[in-house]
Write a protein that holds these residues in place. Sequence first.
Motif, mmCIF file in Angstrom:
data_model
loop_
_atom_site.group_PDB
_atom_site.id
_atom_site.type_symbol
_atom_site.label_atom_id
_atom_site.label_comp_id
_atom_site.label_asym_id
_atom_site.label_seq_id
_atom_site.Cartn_x
_atom_site.Cartn_y
_atom_site.Cartn_z
ATOM 1 N N LEU A 142 30.452 39.397 30.349
ATOM 2 C CA LEU A 142 30.454 38.652 31.611
ATOM 3 C C LEU A 142 31.803 37.978 31.844
ATOM 4 C CD1 LEU A 142 26.959 36.931 31.411
ATOM 5 C CD2 LEU A 142 27.576 38.878 32.804
ATOM 6 N N ASN A 143 32.776 38.309 31.004
ATOM 7 C CA ASN A 143 34.082 37.657 31.065
ATOM 8 C C ASN A 143 33.954 36.137 30.977
ATOM 9 O OD1 ASN A 143 35.316 40.144 31.409
ATOM 10 N ND2 ASN A 143 35.045 40.055 33.639
ATOM 11 N N LEU A 144 33.157 35.702 30.032
ATOM 12 C CA LEU A 144 32.971 34.258 29.879
ATOM 13 C C LEU A 144 33.500 33.821 28.525
ATOM 14 C CD1 LEU A 144 29.312 33.739 31.098
ATOM 15 C CD2 LEU A 144 31.376 33.023 32.276
ATOM 16 N N ASP A 145 33.772 32.554 28.432
ATOM 17 C CA ASP A 145 34.135 31.982 27.154
ATOM 18 C C ASP A 145 32.883 31.947 26.267
ATOM 19 O OD1 ASP A 145 36.291 30.256 25.742
ATOM 20 O OD2 ASP A 145 34.401 29.191 25.486
ATOM 21 N N PRO A 146 32.999 32.383 24.994
ATOM 22 C CA PRO A 146 31.802 32.426 24.135
ATOM 23 C C PRO A 146 31.088 31.083 24.031
ATOM 24 C CG PRO A 146 33.632 33.541 23.069
ATOM 25 C CD PRO A 146 34.179 32.938 24.317
ATOM 26 N N VAL A 147 31.881 29.993 24.038
ATOM 27 C CA VAL A 147 31.258 28.665 23.930
ATOM 28 C C VAL A 147 30.417 28.380 25.163
ATOM 29 C CG1 VAL A 147 31.695 26.219 23.624
ATOM 30 C CG2 VAL A 147 33.201 27.900 22.529
ATOM 31 N N ASP A 148 31.000 28.679 26.332
ATOM 32 C CA ASP A 148 30.258 28.491 27.582
ATOM 33 C C ASP A 148 28.976 29.306 27.557
ATOM 34 O OD1 ASP A 148 32.164 26.859 28.515
ATOM 35 O OD2 ASP A 148 33.107 28.312 29.874
#
Lengths: 366, 219
Positions: free
Chosen positions: A172-178
């Motif tokens: 999802l092209n997201l930061d893993p933490v987010d």
Amino acid sequence: GDPSGDHPPPHQEHRVEQVMDEVEKYIMTRLYKSVFCPETTDNEKKDLATQNRIRALHWVDIQMLCVPVDEEIPAVSDNVVIAITDIIEMDSKRHIFSAIKITKSEPASADDFLPTLIYIVLKSNPPRLQSNIQYITCFCNPSRLMNGEDGYYFTNLCCAVAFIEKLDAQSLNLDPVDFESYMLGQAFPRRPEVDSGWPQIDTAASIPALAQVNQNLDLLSGLRSRQERVLEVAQSMQSDLITWQESVEREVQEILEKYPLEISPPALSAIDSDNMENDRLPLTPQVLLGNISPEWEARGLLELMIPPLCNALSRHWLFTMARFRNWQPPRVYTATILNILTHCKPSRLLSIFPLDPFPKAFTDLN
Amino acid sequence: MAAGGGAGNKTYSFKVVLLGEGCVGKTSLVLRYCENKFNDKHITTLQASFLTKKLNITGKRVNLAIWDTAGQERFHALGPIYYRDSNGAILVYDITDEDSFQKVKNWVKELRKMLGNEICLCIVGNKVDLEKERHVSVEEAEGYAESVGAKHYHTSAKLNKGIEELFLDLCKRMMETAQAEERAKGNGASQSTTSRRGVQIVDDDPQAATAAGGCCSSA
């Protein structure tokens, strides 16, 4: 041998297909109960796992998946809604295509279709998805399952499910933490401002759903303050009632002392004749109204007398009646009380009329 | 599909997957081929993700099913689900985009690994109308194709160049492969018309049979 013998001429192929369809339909209808998600498999567990997974992904939105569909266009969102409903019946591709075509005004390619299908699956969370896929994979005629148009869309559905199962921050092209915190429900993705070039628009105005939420919050807080006010007023009313009851009791006591009850012979005639014009049933106690001092009535004291009278009824009067068994309460007196009681609301009677002391006093004396 | 088989009036059915990055023109290519349209405002087709074409090659009927695949990187892992049981693959890159050619190389490796040599590979350099902006050299591309046993084609969906040839050539190659497969299967007599590479019913091997038997006898 000559293999061509095995194959029907082309014009019959269609018929053969039809017959096979019918046979398949018949057999599978008969077998459905025993072969759809049989107990020996863990399909049901997988169904639930998938459903929970999709539920956990509720925050995934159209931008993250790069879905080429613009839900701001009414015709598009209509199609999306229909597609969401229809996927539960495994028949949603037409509306997906319509939605894409209206948005992009060109035919949908797989690049468009797959993300949209994933989005639709996420939004609809179809029940028994895994079981259905297993069922089709296990029992569908393989040459059709993999070859024709049906096969293509079934494959896409499998891909969508596989993608959802494996979906991670990267996809999802997201930061893993987010991603983690979204999954745990600790945070919710922030919409990027649509037009960052413009001065900050009121977000509530720009996003309809948010506006709705804000409006609901306003309504709720309004309700809460109103409820608090109601509670306050109710409390003051309660204390008012208590003081009022006491004052009335005092007043009635005074009045009773001032004007002792003098029993006059009952004006029985009133039952039958005099009150006919009052439109009342002749036998209701109201007809004995004449025995209540008109002065009391005029001063609105009748109502006020109910609590003390009830007390009297329970404590004193029945007490007396019990002690002197041969003593009959004057009819008029009874009628008066009955009359007053009919003026009184039952709920109030119950709260005023102490049920407890009455039977106790009564049994004590027996 | 591989069900292809036979002489006479047998109909071949082939599944061809279309692979390639997002903007290389996969869709345009296939729309041009099946509908002879390019960026046409009047395209009535709702979708270009699954298209079919009926052909007649040297007297034999061929049904071609063309499966478009999602080219975005995030869907890369789903590839095997798409190209399972396909007879041919068309790997498209944009000659002006070096990256898209690298992607093609990845696909080739994967396809060879998963499907072996049974699949006919076509590597297609699209957008030759933009020759001036070429970033992938012809020699490199053709050399690479040869090294992996694929054929290389140059096409332009815009100018309708090379597309017909591409598909015709691919069909012929798939027919050859299917025929060779049939012969290998032995004399054609025992061929099962519905057998497929993906779903093959194999007799239980004797070991399994005896194991089962032992289980029963011990009971």
